[in-house]
Enzyme design. Structure first.
Site, short mmCIF file in Angstrom:
data_model
loop_
_atom_site.label_atom_id
_atom_site.label_comp_id
_atom_site.label_asym_id
_atom_site.label_seq_id
_atom_site.Cartn_x
_atom_site.Cartn_y
_atom_site.Cartn_z
N GLU A 2 0.84 -1.20 0.00
CA GLU A 2 0.00 0.00 0.00
C GLU A 2 0.88 1.25 0.00
OE1 GLU A 2 -0.14 2.17 2.68
OE2 GLU A 2 0.96 1.01 4.17
N ARG A 24 0.93 8.12 16.64
CA ARG A 24 2.09 7.23 16.59
C ARG A 24 3.33 7.94 16.04
NH1 ARG A 24 -0.45 2.23 13.40
NH2 ARG A 24 -1.55 3.99 12.41
N CYS A 35 4.49 5.13 9.54
CA CYS A 35 5.27 4.48 8.47
C CYS A 35 6.75 4.83 8.45
CB CYS A 35 4.64 4.81 7.11
SG CYS A 35 3.02 4.07 6.85
N ARG A 69 -1.47 7.57 2.25
CA ARG A 69 -1.13 8.61 3.22
C ARG A 69 -2.33 8.81 4.14
NH1 ARG A 69 -0.33 13.25 -0.94
NH2 ARG A 69 -2.15 12.10 -1.73
N LYS A 73 9.12 3.57 11.31
CA LYS A 73 9.15 2.10 11.31
C LYS A 73 9.88 1.57 10.09
CE LYS A 73 5.21 0.07 10.29
NZ LYS A 73 5.39 -0.78 9.10
N LYS A 77 0.40 14.73 11.77
CA LYS A 77 0.09 15.69 10.71
C LYS A 77 -1.40 15.98 10.78
CE LYS A 77 -0.93 12.63 6.80
NZ LYS A 77 -0.63 12.37 5.38
N LEU A 82 9.06 18.99 0.32
CA LEU A 82 10.10 20.02 0.47
C LEU A 82 9.66 21.10 1.46
CD1 LEU A 82 11.69 20.65 -3.05
CD2 LEU A 82 12.70 19.51 -1.08
#
Length: 444
Positions: free
Chosen positions: A149, A330, A258, A152, A261, A323, A248
């Site tokens: 996968e 996490r 993600c 986002r 990890k 975000k 950026l």
């Protein structure tokens, strides 16, 4: 398009999104989880995850009869032609992905899989997992495919239905073709590969993004030291088609479920076969440095001086999730920064629209008092630190915030707020990689 009977094991971000999206493409999908209460909620169309468009897609699937939820993997796979494994693969003590949940699912469903069906690892798994699953199944009539996968959080539905590419990896051509057929309604190239390459591509992509983010954060630090403007630098940099403008934007460091990890897992895989990967290792070290650097900046701007400038100093935090658009805490860089500020003695009050202070969904956070009103973060504080780029923070009543602050300082780690608005309210704005903007007037 041929409609398939699909089982999805696991209803986290990946599993629930995959199940709901596959049902929206016309397939018949059964999603399984071990949490009976969660399954009951999902069967009523209640989605715990904060994810744009997902609740609506789940309810549409339920209403159409193409989406069902059951308790237990064995129940879900009966009659399924394709089985997606979407369970957690957290980092183990050695940095490698922990495949305990994957192994348990394979063991449970092995005797119940239909002959000629395909087992698909959708979870992020290390190279060699397809071979490991094939050996554990010990069934020549079952295909094994890696279908990583690239979702986002906050835009997972959009990413599933409008991807840049679909990667399908298997050492069995018939199995790969069967999984590729599921995406017939998706307008994106389907890239067929061997299993090992498909397993590696997810780690390769995420680690590249981590390197790019660490690069721009160090570039922002350099801008602060030499008087350059990070926005102007990255605007020109992003115009280069070889680089592109995505990822950026400087910030408080990268995090989430993600990147931390997957960087650890790729480094562990490389170490296990004797490959040195200093570039990724430097990106990880740079990320830790960025959080320590921002803590030092807060101490300099908001502290009282001396050897322990933040001891007993109240700091307000705007944002806690890693975000905006998600409720995921996490490996949040906001929490990493908060932990360092608390370690230095700061008293922290925080607000995040996705993190309730009390009631269902509230989670205890060491050293942080969570409040439901953003204006309470400013009360008596020596400064505010914006950690997460929630859009509504831009529209707060900044004169009211200024009046409540003990010291009129805002540290904007994401360059999210309008510096002119804050300056007009009597606040000093300090961004990342940009020159500070001083107050235009003294607050009443």
């Amino acid at each position: 398009m041929h409609r398939h009977n699909i089982a999805v094991i696991g209803t986290g971000y990946v599993g629930l999104t995959a199940g709901a999206c596959l049902a929206s493409l016309g397939h018949r999908v059964v999603c399984a989880d071990v949490d009976a209460a969660k399954v009951a909620e999902l069967a009523r169309g209640r989605v715990r995850i904060l994810e744009e468009g997902l609740p609506e897609l789940v309810r549409a699937g339920l209403d159409s009869g193409r989406l069902r939820f059951v308790v237990g993997a064995a129940e879900a796979v009966r009659g399924a032609r394709t089985v997606f494994v979407c369970v957690g693969t957290p980092t183990g003590p050695d940095g490698r992905a922990d495949l305990t949940a994957v192994d348990a699912v394979v063991e449970e469903i092995r005797p119940h899989l239909e002959p000629g069906s395909v087992l698909v690892t959708k979870s992020t798994v290390p190279v060699g997992t397809a071979a490991r699953v094939t050996a554990a199944l010990d069934r020549a009539d079952i295909g094994v495919v890696s279908n990583p996968e690239f979702l986002r959080e906050g835009t997972s539905v959009r990413d599933f239905l409008n991807p840049d590419r679909v990667v399908v990896g298997s050492d069995q051509a018939w199995a790969a073709a069967q999984v590729a057929e599921l995406y017939a309604g998706v307008d994106a190239p389907v890239m067929i590969s061997d299993a090992a390459s498909a397993e590696l591509v997810k780690y390769a992509a995420n680690c590249f993004l981590a390197v790019k983010l660490s690069y721009v954060n160090t570039l922002a630090e350099l801008c602060e030291q030499v008087g350059a403007d990070i926005d102007r630098v990255t605007a020109a940099l992003g115009r280069d088609h070889r680089i592109g403008s995505a990822f950026l934007r400087p910030g408080p460091g990268w995090g989430g479920s993600c990147l931390p990890k997957d960087t650890r897992a790729l480094l562990s895989t490389a170490d296990s076969v004797g490959v040195d990967f200093p570039l990724v290792r430097a990106a990880v070290d740079t990320n830790a440095h960025q959080q320590a650097r921002l803590a030092a900046k807060v101490a300099r701007l908001c502290g009282t001086g001396g050897p322990a400038p933040l001891r007993g100093v109240r700091i307000g935090l705007l944002g806690l999730t890693f975000k905006a658009g998600t409720d995921d805490l996490r490996d949040s860089p906001a929490l990493a920064l908060a932990a360092e500020l608390a370690r230095q003695g700061a008293e922290l009050t925080a607000h995040d629209p996705a993190v309730p202070a009390t009631g269902p969904g509230a989670v205890p956070l060491d050293g942080i008092t969570v409040v439901d009103d953003p204006y309470r973060t400013a009360e008596g504080a020596h400064g505010l630190v914006l950690c997460t780029e929630w859009p509504h923070f831009r529209d707060l009543d900044w004169p009211r915030m200024a009046a409540a602050l003990h010291r009129p300082v805002v540290v904007d780690t994401r360059n999210h707020l309008d510096a002119a608005t804050l300056s007009a309210a009597g606040l000093a704005w300090h961004g990342t990689g940009l020159s500070p903007v001083e107050p235009a007037l003294t607050p009443a």
